[in-house]
Design a protein around this motif. Structure first.
Motif, PDB file in Angstrom:
ATOM      1  N   TRP A 138      -8.254  22.992  -8.231  1.00 13.61           N
ATOM      2  CA  TRP A 138      -7.000  22.544  -8.879  1.00 13.61           C
ATOM      3  C   TRP A 138      -7.014  22.218 -10.334  1.00 13.61           C
ATOM      4  O   TRP A 138      -6.534  22.912 -11.059  1.00 13.61           O
ATOM      5  N   GLN A 139      -8.254  21.491 -10.569  1.00 12.34           N
ATOM      6  CA  GLN A 139      -8.625  21.210 -12.086  1.00 12.34           C
ATOM      7  C   GLN A 139      -9.112  22.327 -12.879  1.00 12.34           C
ATOM      8  O   GLN A 139      -8.686  22.343 -13.907  1.00 12.34           O
ATOM      9  N   VAL A 140      -9.821  23.127 -12.118  1.00 10.89           N
ATOM     10  CA  VAL A 140     -10.257  24.452 -12.832  1.00 10.89           C
ATOM     11  C   VAL A 140      -9.031  25.321 -13.192  1.00 10.89           C
ATOM     12  O   VAL A 140      -9.099  25.916 -14.280  1.00 10.89           O
ATOM     13  N   CYS A 141      -8.143  25.559 -12.275  1.00 14.95           N
ATOM     14  CA  CYS A 141      -7.108  26.400 -12.436  1.00 14.95           C
ATOM     15  C   CYS A 141      -5.999  25.506 -13.768  1.00 14.95           C
ATOM     16  O   CYS A 141      -5.780  26.532 -14.297  1.00 14.95           O
ATOM     17  N   ARG A 142      -5.870  24.326 -13.564  1.00 14.27           N
ATOM     18  CA  ARG A 142      -5.255  23.825 -14.758  1.00 14.27           C
ATOM     19  C   ARG A 142      -5.668  24.118 -15.974  1.00 14.27           C
ATOM     20  O   ARG A 142      -5.132  24.541 -16.962  1.00 14.27           O
ATOM     21  N   GLU A 143      -7.123  23.654 -15.926  1.00 11.20           N
ATOM     22  CA  GLU A 143      -7.845  23.950 -17.228  1.00 11.20           C
ATOM     23  C   GLU A 143      -7.620  25.417 -17.837  1.00 11.20           C
ATOM     24  O   GLU A 143      -7.448  25.787 -19.021  1.00 11.20           O
ATOM     25  N   ILE A 144      -7.843  26.363 -16.905  1.00 16.20           N
ATOM     26  CA  ILE A 144      -7.766  27.989 -17.362  1.00 16.20           C
ATOM     27  C   ILE A 144      -6.386  28.387 -18.034  1.00 16.20           C
ATOM     28  O   ILE A 144      -6.258  29.079 -18.921  1.00 16.20           O
ATOM     29  N   ARG A 145      -5.255  27.653 -17.047  1.00 20.48           N
ATOM     30  CA  ARG A 145      -3.876  28.030 -17.279  1.00 20.48           C
ATOM     31  C   ARG A 145      -3.288  27.431 -18.880  1.00 20.48           C
ATOM     32  O   ARG A 145      -2.621  28.010 -19.137  1.00 20.48           O
ATOM     33  N   LYS A 146      -4.247  26.528 -19.204  1.00 17.17           N
ATOM     34  CA  LYS A 146      -3.997  25.939 -20.603  1.00 17.17           C
ATOM     35  C   LYS A 146      -4.103  26.983 -21.882  1.00 17.17           C
ATOM     36  O   LYS A 146      -3.476  26.887 -22.686  1.00 17.17           O
ATOM     37  N   LYS A 147      -5.075  28.159 -21.299  1.00 18.45           N
ATOM     38  CA  LYS A 147      -5.583  28.982 -22.434  1.00 18.45           C
ATOM     39  C   LYS A 147      -5.513  30.564 -21.895  1.00 18.45           C
ATOM     40  O   LYS A 147      -5.660  31.504 -22.917  1.00 18.45           O
ATOM     41  N   SER A 148      -5.166  30.592 -20.879  1.00 19.27           N
ATOM     42  CA  SER A 148      -5.278  32.039 -20.102  1.00 19.27           C
ATOM     43  C   SER A 148      -4.430  32.449 -19.162  1.00 19.27           C
ATOM     44  O   SER A 148      -4.100  31.453 -18.140  1.00 19.27           O
ATOM     45  N   GLU A 149      -3.742  33.617 -18.923  1.00 19.37           N
ATOM     46  CA  GLU A 149      -3.102  34.141 -18.002  1.00 19.37           C
ATOM     47  C   GLU A 149      -3.745  35.146 -16.843  1.00 19.37           C
ATOM     48  O   GLU A 149      -3.086  35.696 -16.130  1.00 19.37           O
ATOM     49  N   VAL A 150      -5.111  34.755 -17.059  1.00 14.42           N
ATOM     50  CA  VAL A 150      -5.858  35.843 -16.197  1.00 14.42           C
ATOM     51  C   VAL A 150      -5.425  35.410 -14.639  1.00 14.42           C
ATOM     52  O   VAL A 150      -5.294  34.364 -14.490  1.00 14.42           O
ATOM     53  N   PRO A 151      -5.280  36.589 -14.053  1.00 12.34           N
ATOM     54  CA  PRO A 151      -5.151  36.168 -12.440  1.00 12.34           C
ATOM     55  C   PRO A 151      -5.993  35.276 -11.709  1.00 12.34           C
ATOM     56  O   PRO A 151      -7.196  35.446 -11.805  1.00 12.34           O
ATOM     57  N   ILE A 152      -5.465  34.540 -10.833  1.00 13.54           N
ATOM     58  CA  ILE A 152      -6.253  33.618  -9.864  1.00 13.54           C
ATOM     59  C   ILE A 152      -5.978  33.762  -8.691  1.00 13.54           C
ATOM     60  O   ILE A 152      -4.428  33.516  -8.170  1.00 13.54           O
ATOM     61  N   ILE A 153      -6.753  33.911  -7.705  1.00 11.89           N
ATOM     62  CA  ILE A 153      -6.548  33.863  -6.324  1.00 11.89           C
ATOM     63  C   ILE A 153      -7.368  32.767  -5.750  1.00 11.89           C
ATOM     64  O   ILE A 153      -8.647  32.627  -5.878  1.00 11.89           O
ATOM     65  N   MET A 154      -6.761  31.869  -5.390  1.00 14.01           N
ATOM     66  CA  MET A 154      -7.219  30.392  -4.577  1.00 14.01           C
ATOM     67  C   MET A 154      -7.820  30.787  -3.211  1.00 14.01           C
ATOM     68  O   MET A 154      -7.192  31.387  -2.605  1.00 14.01           O
ATOM     69  N   VAL A 155      -8.992  30.406  -3.088  1.00 14.59           N
ATOM     70  CA  VAL A 155      -9.573  30.616  -1.740  1.00 14.59           C
ATOM     71  C   VAL A 155      -9.831  29.215  -1.118  1.00 14.59           C
ATOM     72  O   VAL A 155     -10.890  28.547  -1.849  1.00 14.59           O
TER      73      VAL A 155
ATOM     74  N   GLY B 240      -1.023  25.098  -5.355  1.00 16.12           N
ATOM     75  CA  GLY B 240      -1.863  26.070  -6.062  1.00 16.12           C
ATOM     76  C   GLY B 240      -0.996  27.185  -6.703  1.00 16.12           C
ATOM     77  O   GLY B 240      -1.156  27.398  -8.073  1.00 16.12           O
ATOM     78  N   LEU B 241       0.173  27.821  -6.393  1.00 18.64           N
ATOM     79  CA  LEU B 241       1.143  28.642  -6.856  1.00 18.64           C
ATOM     80  C   LEU B 241       1.860  27.949  -7.885  1.00 18.64           C
ATOM     81  O   LEU B 241       1.995  28.518  -9.245  1.00 18.64           O
ATOM     82  N   GLU B 242       2.089  26.664  -7.952  1.00 15.95           N
ATOM     83  CA  GLU B 242       2.720  25.789  -8.928  1.00 15.95           C
ATOM     84  C   GLU B 242       1.984  25.426 -10.152  1.00 15.95           C
ATOM     85  O   GLU B 242       2.366  25.705 -11.301  1.00 15.95           O
ATOM     86  N   LEU B 243       0.518  25.668  -9.960  1.00 19.38           N
ATOM     87  CA  LEU B 243      -0.316  25.367 -10.866  1.00 19.38           C
ATOM     88  C   LEU B 243      -0.589  26.575 -11.600  1.00 19.38           C
ATOM     89  O   LEU B 243      -1.455  26.715 -12.702  1.00 19.38           O
ATOM     90  N   GLY B 244      -0.031  27.940 -11.266  1.00 15.43           N
ATOM     91  CA  GLY B 244      -0.220  29.061 -11.942  1.00 15.43           C
ATOM     92  C   GLY B 244      -1.226  30.025 -11.203  1.00 15.43           C
ATOM     93  O   GLY B 244      -1.327  31.043 -11.546  1.00 15.43           O
ATOM     94  N   ALA B 245      -1.718  29.788  -9.890  1.00 12.73           N
ATOM     95  CA  ALA B 245      -2.437  30.782  -9.168  1.00 12.73           C
ATOM     96  C   ALA B 245      -1.454  31.940  -8.638  1.00 12.73           C
ATOM     97  O   ALA B 245      -0.205  31.600  -8.486  1.00 12.73           O
ATOM     98  N   ASP B 246      -2.062  33.203  -8.755  1.00 15.35           N
ATOM     99  CA  ASP B 246      -1.106  34.285  -8.049  1.00 15.35           C
ATOM    100  C   ASP B 246      -1.125  34.617  -6.832  1.00 15.35           C
ATOM    101  O   ASP B 246      -0.344  35.524  -6.344  1.00 15.35           O
ATOM    102  N   ASP B 247      -2.354  33.965  -6.195  1.00 14.82           N
ATOM    103  CA  ASP B 247      -2.229  34.401  -4.777  1.00 14.82           C
ATOM    104  C   ASP B 247      -3.133  33.303  -4.008  1.00 14.82           C
ATOM    105  O   ASP B 247      -3.725  32.789  -4.627  1.00 14.82           O
ATOM    106  N   TYR B 248      -3.305  33.104  -2.613  1.00 14.35           N
ATOM    107  CA  TYR B 248      -3.897  31.950  -1.819  1.00 14.35           C
ATOM    108  C   TYR B 248      -4.524  32.836  -0.747  1.00 14.35           C
ATOM    109  O   TYR B 248      -3.498  33.589   0.224  1.00 14.35           O
ATOM    110  N   VAL B 249      -5.502  32.542  -0.500  1.00 18.35           N
ATOM    111  CA  VAL B 249      -6.351  33.193   0.942  1.00 18.35           C
ATOM    112  C   VAL B 249      -6.782  31.869   1.608  1.00 18.35           C
ATOM    113  O   VAL B 249      -7.422  31.024   0.877  1.00 18.35           O
TER     114      VAL B 249
END
Length: 230
Positions: A63-80, A92-101
């Protein structure tokens, strides 16, 4: 010559290596991280096209990594993650993840989801969808299953082409015969490792003397590599 760069962040090293195997076989370049801090550092250094991000990691969680990345990048993120509750998926989706596995997963499913997310986010252009490596007087195209040598199409059996593509996609890396059997023929193959020797011999007949900038080399006592000269 990879078709895309993927960062896999998971504290389970076995999962990381399994995903690396499958994704590299698909033609992606893969970088691994085993904790959240390493994931952020490698994300900044490697600028991947997509991130596979485990939730439960040491130092910084997903979650923390996703938050930090979303501050500066829109690169696709799949949470596992091993967690499958609706709350975790929504977070996960609210934090900006694109998919969830959810673990346990099939590696083939991950590959399919990566392709789907990259299509949705526009990270795969028509050009990037083409699986191809090219060097001086050599083009190996796995989209068309075609080998071009000195501008001419050379009839080549599929497994020879897959072997050449695998080696040429990882120039100067030495592979043992068993590694090539696993990564090109697949885990279901239980044949003799001399099968690799036969395929390399046939490829050499097609490639010998074509260019002095690359060659299919035998590393005695180890295996083979596609050598590219600087």
């Amino acid at each position: 010559m990879a078709i895309g760069k993927i960062l896999v962040a998971d504290d389970d090293k076995n999962i990381c290596e399994l995903l690396r195997l499958y994704l590299e076989k698909e033609g992606y370049a893969v970088t691994l991280a085993n904790d959240g801090e390493e994931a952020l550092a490698k994300f900044q250094a490697e600028t991947p096209d997509i991130l596979l991000l485990d939730v439960m990691m040491p130092k910084l969680d997903g979650w923390q990594v996703c938050r930090e990345i979303r501050k500066k990048s829109e690169v696709p993120i799949i949470m596992v993650t091993a967690k499958g509750e609706t709350f975790d998926k929504v977070l996960g989706l609210e934090l900006g993840a694109d998919d969830y596995v959810v673990k346990p997963f099939d590696a083939k499913e991950i590959v399919a989801r990566i392709k789907a997310v990259m299509r949705r986010t526009g990270k795969n252009s028509a050009e990037n969808n083409v699986k191809e490596v090219s060097y001086d007087k050599l083009v190996v195209n796995m989209t068309k299953y075609e080998l071009k040598v000195d501008g001419k199409v050379v009839d080549t059996p599929p497994k020879e082409l897959e072997l050449l593509f695998h080696l040429a996609s990882n120039p100067n890396r030495v592979y043992t015969r068993d590694q090539l059997l696993d990564e090109v023929w697949g885990f279901e193959y239980y044949g003799d490792s001399r099968t690799v020797d036969v395929h390399v011999k046939r490829l050499r007949e097609k490639l010998e003397g074509v260019s002095d900038k690359w060659s299919l080399k035998t590393v005695w006592g180890v295996g083979y590599k596609f050598e590219v000269k600087e």
